[in-house]
Scaffold this motif. Sequence first.
Motif: not given
Length: 98
Positions: A7, A10-11, A13-15, A17-20
Motif C-alpha cells: 500500500h 502503491d501510494y 508510485n501514484w504520488y 506519477s504524472e497523475k498526481c
Amino acid sequence: MSNTNQHIIDYLNWYLSEKCKMRAAVMLTGSWGSGKTHFLKNEYMLNEPKRFIYISLNGIASAEDIDALLIQSLHLLLESKGVKIGGEIAKSFLKNAY
C-alpha cells in the motif's frame, strides 16, 4: 508472497506519477524501529529511477530545522558529480546550439 508494504509502494508510485498534481513531502509514520528508513533506503529507493531527498525528522525541533536540512540535502544533490557533469554537457550543448 505478498508485500506488507504494498500500500505504501502503491501510494508512492501514484504520488510520483504524472497523475498526481501535489508536490509536497511524504512522511512515513511508525513506531521507532518499525523499518521506515530501511524500507525507503533499501527497498523502495533502490528500485526507483527517480532521485530522492531523504531527511530524518528525528530530533528536529522546528520548521526552520527542516528547512535547513532540505537546503543542505539539495546542496549535496546539486554538488554531486553526476549533476555537475550533466550541467557541463547541457552548457556545452546550449553554447554550440547558437
